[in-house]
Design a protein around this motif. Structure first.
Motif, PDB file in Angstrom:
ATOM      1  N   GLN A 137       0.826  -1.213   0.000  1.00  0.00           N
ATOM      2  CA  GLN A 137       0.000   0.000   0.000  1.00  0.00           C
ATOM      3  C   GLN A 137       0.857   1.258   0.000  1.00  0.00           C
ATOM      4  OE1 GLN A 137      -2.978  -0.089   3.143  1.00  0.00           O
ATOM      5  NE2 GLN A 137      -3.197  -2.303   2.890  1.00  0.00           N
TER       6      GLN A 137
ATOM      7  N   ALA B  16      -1.433   3.548  -2.407  1.00  0.00           N
ATOM      8  CA  ALA B  16      -2.813   3.133  -2.646  1.00  0.00           C
ATOM      9  C   ALA B  16      -3.499   2.788  -1.337  1.00  0.00           C
ATOM     10  CB  ALA B  16      -2.836   1.923  -3.584  1.00  0.00           C
ATOM     11  N   TYR B  17      -4.833   2.883  -1.347  1.00  0.00           N
ATOM     12  CA  TYR B  17      -5.631   2.452  -0.205  1.00  0.00           C
ATOM     13  C   TYR B  17      -5.703   0.928  -0.172  1.00  0.00           C
ATOM     14  CZ  TYR B  17      -7.158   7.308   0.217  1.00  0.00           C
ATOM     15  OH  TYR B  17      -7.192   8.667   0.378  1.00  0.00           O
TER      16      TYR B  17
ATOM     17  N   THR C 163      -8.280  -1.019  -0.102  1.00  0.00           N
ATOM     18  CA  THR C 163      -9.242  -1.574  -1.063  1.00  0.00           C
ATOM     19  C   THR C 163      -8.675  -1.571  -2.489  1.00  0.00           C
ATOM     20  OG1 THR C 163     -10.260   0.614  -1.252  1.00  0.00           O
ATOM     21  CG2 THR C 163     -11.244  -0.928   0.309  1.00  0.00           C
ATOM     22  N   GLU C 164      -7.880  -0.568  -2.810  1.00  0.00           N
ATOM     23  CA  GLU C 164      -7.348  -0.456  -4.173  1.00  0.00           C
ATOM     24  C   GLU C 164      -6.320  -1.527  -4.489  1.00  0.00           C
ATOM     25  OE1 GLU C 164      -7.776   4.371  -4.935  1.00  0.00           O
ATOM     26  OE2 GLU C 164      -5.972   3.582  -3.952  1.00  0.00           O
ATOM     27  N   THR C 165      -5.532  -1.926  -3.503  1.00  0.00           N
ATOM     28  CA  THR C 165      -4.503  -2.938  -3.773  1.00  0.00           C
ATOM     29  C   THR C 165      -5.111  -4.297  -4.088  1.00  0.00           C
ATOM     30  OG1 THR C 165      -4.284  -3.354  -1.398  1.00  0.00           O
ATOM     31  CG2 THR C 165      -2.731  -1.799  -2.391  1.00  0.00           C
TER      32      THR C 165
ATOM     33  N   TRP D  24      -6.994  -4.872  -6.386  1.00  0.00           N
ATOM     34  CA  TRP D  24      -7.008  -5.014  -7.838  1.00  0.00           C
ATOM     35  C   TRP D  24      -5.796  -5.808  -8.335  1.00  0.00           C
ATOM     36  CZ3 TRP D  24     -10.829  -4.565 -11.045  1.00  0.00           C
ATOM     37  CH2 TRP D  24     -11.888  -3.697 -10.771  1.00  0.00           C
TER      38      TRP D  24
ATOM     39  N   LEU E  66      -0.211   2.607  -9.070  1.00  0.00           N
ATOM     40  CA  LEU E  66      -1.142   1.485  -9.031  1.00  0.00           C
ATOM     41  C   LEU E  66      -1.659   1.099 -10.413  1.00  0.00           C
ATOM     42  CD1 LEU E  66      -2.717  -0.466  -7.191  1.00  0.00           C
ATOM     43  CD2 LEU E  66      -4.550   1.233  -7.133  1.00  0.00           C
TER      44      LEU E  66
ATOM     45  N   PHE F 236     -14.459  -7.711  -5.003  1.00  0.00           N
ATOM     46  CA  PHE F 236     -14.805  -6.442  -4.356  1.00  0.00           C
ATOM     47  C   PHE F 236     -16.175  -6.457  -3.681  1.00  0.00           C
ATOM     48  CE2 PHE F 236     -11.394  -5.230  -7.163  1.00  0.00           C
ATOM     49  CZ  PHE F 236     -10.658  -4.374  -6.361  1.00  0.00           C
TER      50      PHE F 236
END
Length: 556
Positions: free
Chosen positions: A60, A65-66, A68-70, A72, A121, A242
């Protein structure tokens, strides 16, 4: 030029399936070399995703990145990896094994090299998606090399061993990835993987696979099916990933993604069902025995998600990180290797259900032991249970897949259908397990939190004493009595949340034990039925019309 020539083939050495290598009789040292190269290729193909999965929290900060974003990053890998076998099998059949081997290893090295220049990211997600595509080729390549190490009468054991080796990258990633991050953060992981990839490429060039036959395999409608199926699977993977992270009812796009995936996948199946020469034999895939085997592969991936979703997240909940889990995953690694050895030496073509049932019982017991964890539980208390899960996972999958491969050899036209089925059950099974267990854990945490909070009363002497102790702990931080009281209350609330999470993870472990137990009962019952009640199994259903092409053979 390859040292193997078609005229040297004995009838028993011809390729078993279209697109596979021939199987000459190798000297013992050459067999050992093929085995080592096969193990290297299998580990190389799986380590990339395992290193990312094990270090999402650490990445992160590197990628800005947050949390939740990682998510991906592993999702992008699975989104492309799950559907690539639709094209890879025909690529081998049309262009030959040598082109397949060298092209995809070079692509894998280039993609890994591209990771070294990733700094944000978006580009990292794109590279992970490319990694998923070429990584699908390496798992097949590792299997082909491993099979060369086994003589024909016991070649099915090579399948068992290769599938077991494919389960080693995740524990390996937890064991040594922390040191790689200290070496160079994100780049440290991929400098290591780049070196591993180049080593694998050198080994493949030095020891090529024996050649096979190839012929014109691609047809225009193949790409129509892929254009429908691949985006459908990608949307399904995104929705499953997600839905738990953003929560199912809070993110409308998750529902749209799942609905879109259903439409696209059904459209691809419709196209295949109406073709004379389909990529996917829908009739074979919907056969009762195939559906049972697919469900078995799916369920075992759900059970094995206990290690990632259950044990690892539980340990993080009580304040531990990857450095403190290295010994635990060393135990898992050794147990998995032991499971591979036992599976390879005991699996019999006449008794494929027995090891599956025994493995499920072992995994159920391991998960049941974990269901008694408390906030004081540390990795040392999970050595036995997690070792049982690693051992059982290695023991289960090989015999199950061997039973399915027999039907593919009888009907080679179903090879692509089998490859896609196996890839989907492994990739989607992992995602479904993570999503299902993660959702269940959140639901049970809310339940336990409500129960615990209802039991906290300001009139309870124990609660009063706990609040006073919590306030006293902040005496040096602030002299304001009201502030100390608020901090003490906050400390008590945090403790209640931690205990609720611990109880929720216990429920997750118990659910996994129940799933494994019910699956074991089904396998035992199935074995009893086949042994004492059912008539002899009929011959395998014929392939769909035109599924097995008439090859125009060409030497690699």
């Amino acid at each position: 030029m390859s040292r193997f020539a078609p005229r040297d083939w004995h009838p028993d050495e011809r390729p078993m399936l279209p697109g596979s290598p021939s199987t000459p009789a190798h000297p013992p040292l050459v067999r050992v070399a093929y085995f080592l190269v096969g193990a290297l290729l299998t580990l190389t193909g799986g380590l990339g995703n395992a290193l990312v999965t094990a270090n999402l929290v650490n990445l992160q900060g590197t990628l800005g990145a947050y949390a939740t974003e990682t998510n991906w990053l592993p999702a992008a890998f699975v989104m492309t990896n799950a559907s690539m076998n639709l094209l890879l099998v025909k690529f081998r059949q049309q262009f030959g094994l040598r082109a397949f081997t060298e092209l995809f290893l070079v692509l894998y090295a280039l993609v890994t090299f591209a990771h070294l220049f990733v700094g944000e990211l978006g580009s990292a997600i794109a590279v992970r998606a490319a990694h998923g595509m070429v990584g699908a080729a390496l798992s097949t390549l590792g299997l082909y090399y491993t099979l060369q190490a086994f003589p024909k009468p016991v070649r099915f054991r090579g399948t068992v061993v290769s599938l077991g080796i494919a389960q080693l990258p995740l524990p390996l990633a937890y064991i040594f990835s922390s040191e790689l991050l200290q070496f160079g953060e994100w780049h440290g992981l991929y400098v290591f993987e780049l070196g591993l990839t180049l080593l694998a490429l050198a080994c493949v060039l030095a020891l090529p696979l024996p050649p096979g036959d190839h012929y014109k395999a691609f047809r225009p409608l193949d790409f129509v099916t892929f254009a429908l199926f691949a985006p459908g699977v990608a949307l399904l993977c995104a929705g499953l990933t997600f839905g738990r992270v953003l929560w199912w009812t809070d993110a409308p796009w998750v529902g749209l993604a799942l609905a879109g995936s259903l439409v696209l996948i059904l459209a691809a199946f419709f196209v295949e069902h109406t073709r004379r020469t389909p990529l996917l034999n829908i009739r074979w895939l919907t056969n009762g025995s195939i559906l049972r085997l697919a469900l078995g592969m799916l369920l075992v991936r759900v059970v094995l998600a206990e290690q990632g979703v259950g044990a690892v997240n539980f340990m993080r909940q009580v304040g531990l990180n990857n450095d403190q889990l290295a010994t635990l995953f060393t135990v898992v690694l050794l147990s998995t290797i032991a499971g591979i050895v036992v599976a390879a030496t005991t699996t019999s073509l006449q008794h494929l259900l027995a090891p599956q049932a025994i493995a499920l019982v072992i995994m159920a017991l391991g998960a049941f032991i974990d269901s008694h964890a408390t906030s004081q539980t540390r990795p040392e208390q999970m050595y036995i249970s997690q070792g049982m899960l690693g051992f059982g996972g290695a023991l289960f999958l090989g015999p199950l897949v061997v039973s399915l491969i027999g039907q593919v050899i009888a009907n080679p036209g179903n090879l692509i259908s089998f490859s896609v089925l196996f890839s989907l059950t492994q990739n989607l099974g992992g995602l479904i397990g993570t999503s299902l267990l993660g959702t269940f854990q959140v639901w049970r945490e809310k339940y336990h939190s409500n129960v615990l909070v209802e039991q906290l009363s300001a009139l309870d002497p124990d609660v009063i004493a706990r609040l006073q102790a919590g306030s006293a702990a902040f005496a040096r931080a602030t002299t304001d009595p009201a502030a100390r009281a608020r901090l003490g209350l906050s400390s008590l609330a945090a403790s209640a949340t931690r205990e609720a999470n611990v109880l929720a993870y216990d429920d997750v472990f118990l659910l996994i034990a129940l799933i494994a137990s019910l699956h074991a009962l089904w396998v035992f019952g199935r074995g009893a039925w086949l042994s004492y009640v059912a008539p002899p199994a009929p011959a395998a259903a014929p392939a769909a019309p035109g599924a097995k092409p008439e090859p125009e053979q060409v030497t690699d």
